[in-house]
Design a protein around this motif. Structure first.
Motif, PDB file in Angstrom:
ATOM      1  N   SER A   1      -6.014  -4.646  11.258  1.00  0.00           N
ATOM      2  CA  SER A   1      -6.972  -3.791  11.945  1.00  0.00           C
ATOM      3  C   SER A   1      -6.244  -2.948  12.998  1.00  0.00           C
ATOM      4  O   SER A   1      -6.541  -1.763  13.187  1.00  0.00           O
ATOM      5  CB  SER A   1      -8.051  -4.656  12.592  1.00  0.00           C
ATOM      6  OG  SER A   1      -8.952  -3.859  13.278  1.00  0.00           O
ATOM      7  N   GLU A   2      -5.269  -3.563  13.647  1.00  0.00           N
ATOM      8  CA  GLU A   2      -4.471  -2.836  14.638  1.00  0.00           C
ATOM      9  C   GLU A   2      -3.755  -1.651  13.978  1.00  0.00           C
ATOM     10  O   GLU A   2      -3.622  -0.584  14.561  1.00  0.00           O
ATOM     11  CB  GLU A   2      -3.438  -3.794  15.238  1.00  0.00           C
ATOM     12  CG  GLU A   2      -2.676  -3.254  16.400  1.00  0.00           C
ATOM     13  CD  GLU A   2      -1.900  -4.365  17.102  1.00  0.00           C
ATOM     14  OE1 GLU A   2      -2.251  -4.710  18.234  1.00  0.00           O
ATOM     15  OE2 GLU A   2      -0.935  -4.877  16.506  1.00  0.00           O
ATOM     16  N   MET A   3      -3.331  -1.857  12.730  1.00  0.00           N
ATOM     17  CA  MET A   3      -2.632  -0.788  12.014  1.00  0.00           C
ATOM     18  C   MET A   3      -3.613   0.215  11.414  1.00  0.00           C
ATOM     19  O   MET A   3      -3.209   1.134  10.701  1.00  0.00           O
ATOM     20  CB  MET A   3      -1.744  -1.385  10.920  1.00  0.00           C
ATOM     21  CG  MET A   3      -0.563  -2.164  11.476  1.00  0.00           C
ATOM     22  SD  MET A   3       0.688  -2.552  10.212  1.00  0.00           S
ATOM     23  CE  MET A   3       0.067  -4.038   9.505  1.00  0.00           C
ATOM     24  N   GLY A   4      -4.902   0.001  11.648  1.00  0.00           N
ATOM     25  CA  GLY A   4      -5.902   0.997  11.241  1.00  0.00           C
ATOM     26  C   GLY A   4      -6.606   0.708   9.930  1.00  0.00           C
ATOM     27  O   GLY A   4      -7.434   1.510   9.471  1.00  0.00           O
ATOM     28  N   ALA A   5      -6.313  -0.425   9.292  1.00  0.00           N
ATOM     29  CA  ALA A   5      -6.969  -0.734   8.011  1.00  0.00           C
ATOM     30  C   ALA A   5      -8.455  -1.028   8.213  1.00  0.00           C
ATOM     31  O   ALA A   5      -8.868  -1.478   9.280  1.00  0.00           O
ATOM     32  CB  ALA A   5      -6.283  -1.938   7.372  1.00  0.00           C
TER      33      ALA A   5
ATOM     34  N   ILE B   1     -11.881  -0.829  -3.172  1.00  0.00           N
ATOM     35  CA  ILE B   1     -10.797  -1.259  -2.270  1.00  0.00           C
ATOM     36  C   ILE B   1      -9.461  -0.624  -2.666  1.00  0.00           C
ATOM     37  O   ILE B   1      -9.257  -0.215  -3.806  1.00  0.00           O
ATOM     38  CB  ILE B   1     -10.609  -2.804  -2.253  1.00  0.00           C
ATOM     39  CG1 ILE B   1     -10.316  -3.347  -3.669  1.00  0.00           C
ATOM     40  CG2 ILE B   1     -11.780  -3.488  -1.606  1.00  0.00           C
ATOM     41  CD1 ILE B   1      -9.713  -4.730  -3.676  1.00  0.00           C
ATOM     42  N   ASP B   2      -8.558  -0.592  -1.683  1.00  0.00           N
ATOM     43  CA  ASP B   2      -7.187  -0.149  -1.942  1.00  0.00           C
ATOM     44  C   ASP B   2      -6.239  -1.337  -2.085  1.00  0.00           C
ATOM     45  O   ASP B   2      -5.247  -1.255  -2.786  1.00  0.00           O
ATOM     46  CB  ASP B   2      -6.692   0.735  -0.787  1.00  0.00           C
ATOM     47  CG  ASP B   2      -7.553   1.972  -0.624  1.00  0.00           C
ATOM     48  OD1 ASP B   2      -7.697   2.714  -1.618  1.00  0.00           O
ATOM     49  OD2 ASP B   2      -8.104   2.188   0.478  1.00  0.00           O
ATOM     50  N   ALA B   3      -6.549  -2.416  -1.357  1.00  0.00           N
ATOM     51  CA  ALA B   3      -5.657  -3.582  -1.414  1.00  0.00           C
ATOM     52  C   ALA B   3      -6.465  -4.868  -1.477  1.00  0.00           C
ATOM     53  O   ALA B   3      -7.534  -4.984  -0.869  1.00  0.00           O
ATOM     54  CB  ALA B   3      -4.748  -3.619  -0.198  1.00  0.00           C
ATOM     55  N   LEU B   4      -5.895  -5.818  -2.220  1.00  0.00           N
ATOM     56  CA  LEU B   4      -6.511  -7.138  -2.352  1.00  0.00           C
ATOM     57  C   LEU B   4      -5.504  -8.161  -1.844  1.00  0.00           C
ATOM     58  O   LEU B   4      -4.361  -8.190  -2.314  1.00  0.00           O
ATOM     59  CB  LEU B   4      -6.814  -7.416  -3.829  1.00  0.00           C
ATOM     60  CG  LEU B   4      -7.380  -8.792  -4.151  1.00  0.00           C
ATOM     61  CD1 LEU B   4      -8.805  -8.908  -3.641  1.00  0.00           C
ATOM     62  CD2 LEU B   4      -7.344  -9.040  -5.657  1.00  0.00           C
ATOM     63  N   VAL B   5      -5.935  -8.997  -0.890  1.00  0.00           N
ATOM     64  CA  VAL B   5      -5.021  -9.998  -0.340  1.00  0.00           C
ATOM     65  C   VAL B   5      -5.534 -11.383  -0.690  1.00  0.00           C
ATOM     66  O   VAL B   5      -6.620 -11.781  -0.266  1.00  0.00           O
ATOM     67  CB  VAL B   5      -4.905  -9.861   1.201  1.00  0.00           C
ATOM     68  CG1 VAL B   5      -3.903 -10.883   1.743  1.00  0.00           C
ATOM     69  CG2 VAL B   5      -4.499  -8.455   1.591  1.00  0.00           C
TER      70      VAL B   5
ATOM     71  N   LEU C   1       0.839  -1.206   0.000  1.00  0.00           N
ATOM     72  CA  LEU C   1       0.000   0.000   0.000  1.00  0.00           C
ATOM     73  C   LEU C   1       0.876   1.259   0.000  1.00  0.00           C
ATOM     74  O   LEU C   1       0.606   2.218  -0.717  1.00  0.00           O
ATOM     75  CB  LEU C   1      -0.921  -0.002   1.229  1.00  0.00           C
ATOM     76  CG  LEU C   1      -2.187  -0.840   1.081  1.00  0.00           C
ATOM     77  CD1 LEU C   1      -2.815  -1.105   2.449  1.00  0.00           C
ATOM     78  CD2 LEU C   1      -3.205  -0.143   0.177  1.00  0.00           C
ATOM     79  N   ARG C   2       1.939   1.217   0.800  1.00  0.00           N
ATOM     80  CA  ARG C   2       2.852   2.370   0.867  1.00  0.00           C
ATOM     81  C   ARG C   2       3.403   2.685  -0.526  1.00  0.00           C
ATOM     82  O   ARG C   2       3.495   3.840  -0.924  1.00  0.00           O
ATOM     83  CB  ARG C   2       3.983   2.042   1.837  1.00  0.00           C
ATOM     84  CG  ARG C   2       4.996   3.161   2.026  1.00  0.00           C
ATOM     85  CD  ARG C   2       6.315   2.602   2.535  1.00  0.00           C
ATOM     86  NE  ARG C   2       6.811   1.571   1.632  1.00  0.00           N
ATOM     87  CZ  ARG C   2       7.497   0.484   2.014  1.00  0.00           C
ATOM     88  NH1 ARG C   2       7.753   0.284   3.289  1.00  0.00           N
ATOM     89  NH2 ARG C   2       7.912  -0.402   1.126  1.00  0.00           N
ATOM     90  N   ASN C   3       3.734   1.641  -1.284  1.00  0.00           N
ATOM     91  CA  ASN C   3       4.258   1.862  -2.631  1.00  0.00           C
ATOM     92  C   ASN C   3       3.213   2.441  -3.578  1.00  0.00           C
ATOM     93  O   ASN C   3       3.546   2.918  -4.659  1.00  0.00           O
ATOM     94  CB  ASN C   3       4.822   0.554  -3.208  1.00  0.00           C
ATOM     95  CG  ASN C   3       6.080   0.131  -2.472  1.00  0.00           C
ATOM     96  OD1 ASN C   3       6.563   0.842  -1.587  1.00  0.00           O
ATOM     97  ND2 ASN C   3       6.611  -1.025  -2.826  1.00  0.00           N
ATOM     98  N   MET C   4       1.947   2.350  -3.173  1.00  0.00           N
ATOM     99  CA  MET C   4       0.871   2.967  -3.960  1.00  0.00           C
ATOM    100  C   MET C   4       0.516   4.338  -3.376  1.00  0.00           C
ATOM    101  O   MET C   4      -0.524   4.909  -3.724  1.00  0.00           O
ATOM    102  CB  MET C   4      -0.397   2.102  -3.932  1.00  0.00           C
ATOM    103  CG  MET C   4      -0.268   0.703  -4.462  1.00  0.00           C
ATOM    104  SD  MET C   4      -0.431   0.605  -6.239  1.00  0.00           S
ATOM    105  CE  MET C   4      -2.102   1.159  -6.550  1.00  0.00           C
ATOM    106  N   ASN C   5       1.306   4.797  -2.425  1.00  0.00           N
ATOM    107  CA  ASN C   5       1.042   6.054  -1.721  1.00  0.00           C
ATOM    108  C   ASN C   5      -0.256   6.043  -0.934  1.00  0.00           C
ATOM    109  O   ASN C   5      -0.924   7.064  -0.781  1.00  0.00           O
ATOM    110  CB  ASN C   5       1.037   7.244  -2.693  1.00  0.00           C
ATOM    111  CG  ASN C   5       2.437   7.523  -3.203  1.00  0.00           C
ATOM    112  OD1 ASN C   5       3.404   7.436  -2.439  1.00  0.00           O
ATOM    113  ND2 ASN C   5       2.540   7.796  -4.496  1.00  0.00           N
ATOM    114  N   VAL C   6      -0.635   4.874  -0.446  1.00  0.00           N
ATOM    115  CA  VAL C   6      -1.830   4.784   0.404  1.00  0.00           C
ATOM    116  C   VAL C   6      -1.372   4.341   1.790  1.00  0.00           C
ATOM    117  O   VAL C   6      -0.789   3.261   1.929  1.00  0.00           O
ATOM    118  CB  VAL C   6      -2.845   3.743  -0.148  1.00  0.00           C
ATOM    119  CG1 VAL C   6      -4.079   3.667   0.749  1.00  0.00           C
ATOM    120  CG2 VAL C   6      -3.226   4.061  -1.580  1.00  0.00           C
ATOM    121  N   PRO C   7      -1.602   5.144   2.818  1.00  0.00           N
ATOM    122  CA  PRO C   7      -1.214   4.685   4.157  1.00  0.00           C
ATOM    123  C   PRO C   7      -2.138   3.549   4.609  1.00  0.00           C
ATOM    124  O   PRO C   7      -3.327   3.534   4.259  1.00  0.00           O
ATOM    125  CB  PRO C   7      -1.390   5.923   5.039  1.00  0.00           C
ATOM    126  CG  PRO C   7      -2.214   6.871   4.248  1.00  0.00           C
ATOM    127  CD  PRO C   7      -2.188   6.473   2.810  1.00  0.00           C
TER     128      PRO C   7
END
Ligand SMILES: NC(=O)c1ccc[n+]([C@@H]2O[C@H](COP(=O)([O-])OP(=O)(O)OC[C@H]3O[C@@H](n4cnc5c(N)ncnc54)[C@H](O)[C@@H]3O)[C@@H](O)[C@H]2O)c1
Length: 543
Positions: free
Chosen positions: A415-419, A471-475, A376-382
């Motif tokens: 979730s702890e990291m705020g996602a 969505i911003d990320a797909l896992v 996500l960071r590499n996509m400039n999304v925190p």
């Protein structure tokens, strides 16, 4: 108001009251007498969970050499709020466990409704009618810290309670077969003395006929076959118990094709189970460090594993995915470590590899969360407030079983990291571990993380395009069949923009990885260091 028990489909059942017990016992007695008059053996299966429900059906489906039914199986389940619903469901011919194996539902329906060789009940007193009791209750291993199996303990209460209930009710010549995975030493050093004591109080001078044989059941497409058509190991506390258990298993299990191994003592059968699963946990854990090495050094672990597997001696090397789940692998080694001290009385630290393997497996998904953060960071999304969709809630592919799944820890850390978390799984309807995290706080991994409250409301989504929207990320967390062939163009179209894609299970082909980059996505994967190379190639082609 009477307490109720709710089945996964939402049907509400009232728990039985005092008067119900009398009529239920009379019903069971009539059924047992009728069965015995027809020459059937009466087998009570205690605990109709993932193992017991299907084992009871396998027993009920048993025939004699002439092809006539030879056993009445009575599934006996304690009438708890959490589990009572399994009884009315089974009695209606419906499986209480959701299984992808097409044999489960018809087998249960056939045995309950046509052959009438399978019933379920909540009255412990049916044990009085049993020729054989099969114990399939759970034995949990509670971990007090994340990533430290040594500080955990075995929760013996359900099992010890079962021994007590059984010894007070069975006939002296009844075979008691413990199938529960136990801490080595349990049959001879816990069950036998406890039950013998009760036998003496009842004036019975013989020893209980106790045996142990563990299940190797694999929930999934081969559910029934993994019980019936599979090798078994067994033993008994004395010669008679050993002979009786071998006879029983020879009748019920396909031992002609899958020969039975009879060991000298139950502790050997118990140890075999724990070693078997510790071995598997260890070969999975061992790849964790090589997966990290691969990720950092331009190596694709998936291709490396494929290359190694060509060598027949190394064909069982397996990629661990985002953590190791299922009911057995995360706990069984712990049973050995605990038994060494608390049953067998050793103070020294015999075990080094087994606990380390479990600890590595239990924390592997924390690394997966870091990879999501970095993509996500590499996509400039925190990561904080990013919308992350996890594909797959279960612990392994193509089953609806979420117990100790790697995805749970991954979600808790994210979730702890705020996602903001979304989850999709075609096989899972309700994610028990999140929904009930407040009801069973001591059993929940929520205690190891902050910011977990709203995960209680996490709903498993079924509509993939809808889940992908925005969505911003797909896992990609589980190798479920519907996830193996997802088209990057369709994913980006559903999301509405390029996304961060994280492959936790070696799912993406190089062509797909390339396509995601061409579409402006970022891609990362556990153990997939070669992705950077593909990224560079796509970049170069652009300039
Ligand atoms: N699920 C698997 O994949 C698997 C594979 C191999 C071995 N095993 C072992 O099999 C055993 C059973 O596992 P499971 O997955 O079926 O567990 P489970 O939790 O699904 O089922 C256990 C059932 O026993 C019932 N129970 C508990 N105490 C009882 C009592 N006193 N009387 C009657 N019923 C009682 C519970 O209510 C529950 O329905 C465990 O030891 C497990 O390690 C499981």
């Amino acid at each position: 108001m009477r307490p109720t028990s709710v089945s996964p489909d939402g049907t509400v059942y009232s728990l039985p009251n005092e008067a119900d017990y009398h009529s239920e016992l009379a019903r069971m007695e009539a059924l047992a007498n009728e069965a015995r008059a027809k020459g059937l053996e009466v087998v009570v299966v205690m605990g109709v969970g993932f193992v017991g429900a299907v084992m009871a059906a396998v027993i009920a489906d048993t025939t004699d050499p002439q092809g006539r039914p030879s056993k009445l199986a009575i599934g006996m389940q304690r009438p708890s709020v959490r589990s009572y619903w399994k009884i009315p469901l089974l009695n209606g011919g419906v499986s209480p466990v959701k299984a992808e194996d097409p044999e489960v539902e018809p087998m249960i329906r056939r045995c309950v409704l046509e052959k009438k060789t399978l019933v379920a009940t909540y009255v412990y007193d049916v044990l009085k009618f049993a020729d054989v009791v099969v114990v399939d209750v759970q034995l949990d291993y509670a971990k007090n810290n994340l990533g430290n199996v040594r500080t955990g303990h075995v929760e013996m209460s359900a099992l010890e309670e079962s021994f007590d209930i059984i010894a007070h009710r069975i006939r002296s010549d009844c075979l008691v077969l413990i199938e529960t995975t136990v801490a080595p030493g349990t049959t001879e050093q816990i069950a036998l003395p406890a039950m013998r004591k009760i036998f003496r109080q009842r004036g019975i001078t013989s020893d209980p006929l106790l045996a142990h044989s563990y299940e190797r059941v694999m929930p999934g497409r081969e559910y029934v076959a993994s019980i019936r058509d599979f090798w078994r190991v067994c033993s008994g506390v004395n010669e008679e118990a050993k002979d009786r258990v071998a006879k029983f298993l020879n009748e019920v299990i396909n031992t002609k094709k899958f020969p039975l191994t009879v060991l000298d003592r139950p502790i050997e059968s118990e140890t075999a189970k724990v070693v078997e699963n510790s071995y598997r946990a260890t070969i999975l854990a061992f790849l964790d460090e090589w997966s990290l090495f691969a990720e950092r050094n331009g190596v694709d672990i998936v291709k490396v594993i494929k290359a190694i597997k060509m060598r027949p001696t190394h064909s069982n090397i397996i990629f661990p995915g985002p953590g190791i789940g299922g009911y057995c692998l995360p706990k069984d080694g712990g049973l050995g470590i605990w038994a060494n001290k608390h049953i067998l009385g050793f103070e020294d630290d015999t075990f080094r590899i087994t606990p380390l393997a479990i600890d590595i497996n239990d924390t592997r998904s924390l690394h997966a969360a870091q990879v999501v953060r970095d993509a996500l960071r590499n996509m400039n999304v925190p990561i904080a407030s990013a919308e992350v969709l996890i594909l797959g809630a279960s612990y392994r592919e193509d089953v609806g079983d979420t117990r100790y799944s790697g995805s749970e820890v991954l979600i808790r850390r994210l979730s702890e990291m705020g996602a903001e978390i979304r989850v999709h799984d075609p096989y899972v309807d309700k994610w028990w571990e999140f929904e009930n995290q407040d009801e069973y706080p001591s059993a929940s991994k929520a205690v190891f993380f902050r910011n977990q409250k709203k995960l209680k409301d996490l709903k498993v989504q079924k509509d993939l395009p809808a889940a992908l929207s925005g969505i911003d990320a797909l896992v990609l967390a589980v190798r479920h069949e519907p996830y193996l062939d997802l088209d990057p163009d369709a994913i980006v179209a559903s999301a509405g923009h390029p996304v961060a894609v994280v492959d936790c299970f070696g799912i993406l082909s190089d062509a797909r990885i390339r396509r995601y980059f061409e579409l402006g996505c970022e891609v990362k994967g556990l153990g997939r260091g070669h992705i950077q190379r593909i990224k560079d190639q796509v970049r170069k082609a652009r300039t």
